[in-house]
Design a protein around this motif. Sequence first.
Motif, PDB file in Angstrom:
ATOM      1  N   ARG A 115      -2.231   6.463   1.704  1.00  0.00           N
ATOM      2  CA  ARG A 115      -2.496   5.099   1.505  1.00  0.00           C
ATOM      3  C   ARG A 115      -3.802   4.623   2.118  1.00  0.00           C
TER       4      ARG A 115
ATOM      5  N   ILE B 278      -6.623   3.783  -0.118  1.00  0.00           N
ATOM      6  CA  ILE B 278      -6.706   2.665  -0.828  1.00  0.00           C
ATOM      7  C   ILE B 278      -7.765   1.662  -0.398  1.00  0.00           C
ATOM      8  N   PRO B 279      -7.775   1.378   0.981  1.00  0.00           N
ATOM      9  CA  PRO B 279      -8.942   0.604   1.489  1.00  0.00           C
ATOM     10  C   PRO B 279     -10.244   1.266   1.258  1.00  0.00           C
ATOM     11  N   TRP B 280     -10.295   2.641   1.472  1.00  0.00           N
ATOM     12  CA  TRP B 280     -11.574   3.568   1.172  1.00  0.00           C
ATOM     13  C   TRP B 280     -12.229   3.143  -0.120  1.00  0.00           C
TER      14      TRP B 280
ATOM     15  N   PHE C 230       0.928  -1.176  -0.033  1.00  0.00           N
ATOM     16  CA  PHE C 230      -0.025   0.046  -0.015  1.00  0.00           C
ATOM     17  C   PHE C 230       0.851   1.163   0.218  1.00  0.00           C
TER      18      PHE C 230
ATOM     19  N   GLY D  34     -11.500  -1.367  -0.702  1.00  0.00           N
ATOM     20  CA  GLY D  34     -11.642  -2.469   0.369  1.00  0.00           C
ATOM     21  C   GLY D  34     -10.482  -3.051   0.888  1.00  0.00           C
ATOM     22  N   ASN D  35      -9.505  -3.574  -0.093  1.00  0.00           N
ATOM     23  CA  ASN D  35      -8.135  -4.044   0.357  1.00  0.00           C
ATOM     24  C   ASN D  35      -7.485  -4.375  -0.955  1.00  0.00           C
ATOM     25  N   LYS D  36      -6.437  -4.802  -0.851  1.00  0.00           N
ATOM     26  CA  LYS D  36      -5.541  -5.121  -1.931  1.00  0.00           C
ATOM     27  C   LYS D  36      -6.113  -5.756  -3.231  1.00  0.00           C
TER      28      LYS D  36
END
Length: 190
Positions: free
Chosen positions: A45, A48-50, A34, A53-55
């Motif tokens: 960073r 990114i989840p916002w 991330f 959700g995830n990688k």
Amino acid sequence: MATRRIQRTEESRRLLVTAAAELFAEKGYRQTSFIDIADKAGISRGSIPWHFGNKLGLLEAVVDDQLQAVLTGFAPPVGEPAGDSLDQVMRFIRLPVTRLFITLLAEAVEVGSPIRAHYARLHAALRQGVQARIPTEALPPGTTPRALAVLLVGAVIGIHAQWRVAPEAVDLEAVHATIRALLPASLGQT
């Protein structure tokens, strides 16, 4: 005000997808963090989840974005003939996005890989795009558009990998001419 916020959100998402695509192609999915993606995109960073959700969600966005670009490249402009499908397949080898697909392949073939299903979806879409351009009447007896699409996508992956590893040893123009000579003449035109 809301429109400006939506534009910033869309721009942030686009920057993250672009940065992730470049880094996944260069370093691979697992080796990209991330922090790497956020630094390259110039965005926090936490974004990114916002956004994703995830990688794995980010990978899906990258694959969708890049696949759409590739499939758009296969489609002729509205109102124009489709042109030479073999030329389009060979152009795919030179696209920067092809490096991403090859890098992901190395990780996708591993048992239990978190990206395996995404890569299978990518391959299916590439096969479908190629198959749609193969005229059934041009095929030799006993062959199918589906099998030829598998062959061509596999050939492109292998040719691209060889070219990236040793570009001086792979003459793409000679490969193109050889494939054209081996396939029925009517097959290249759709």
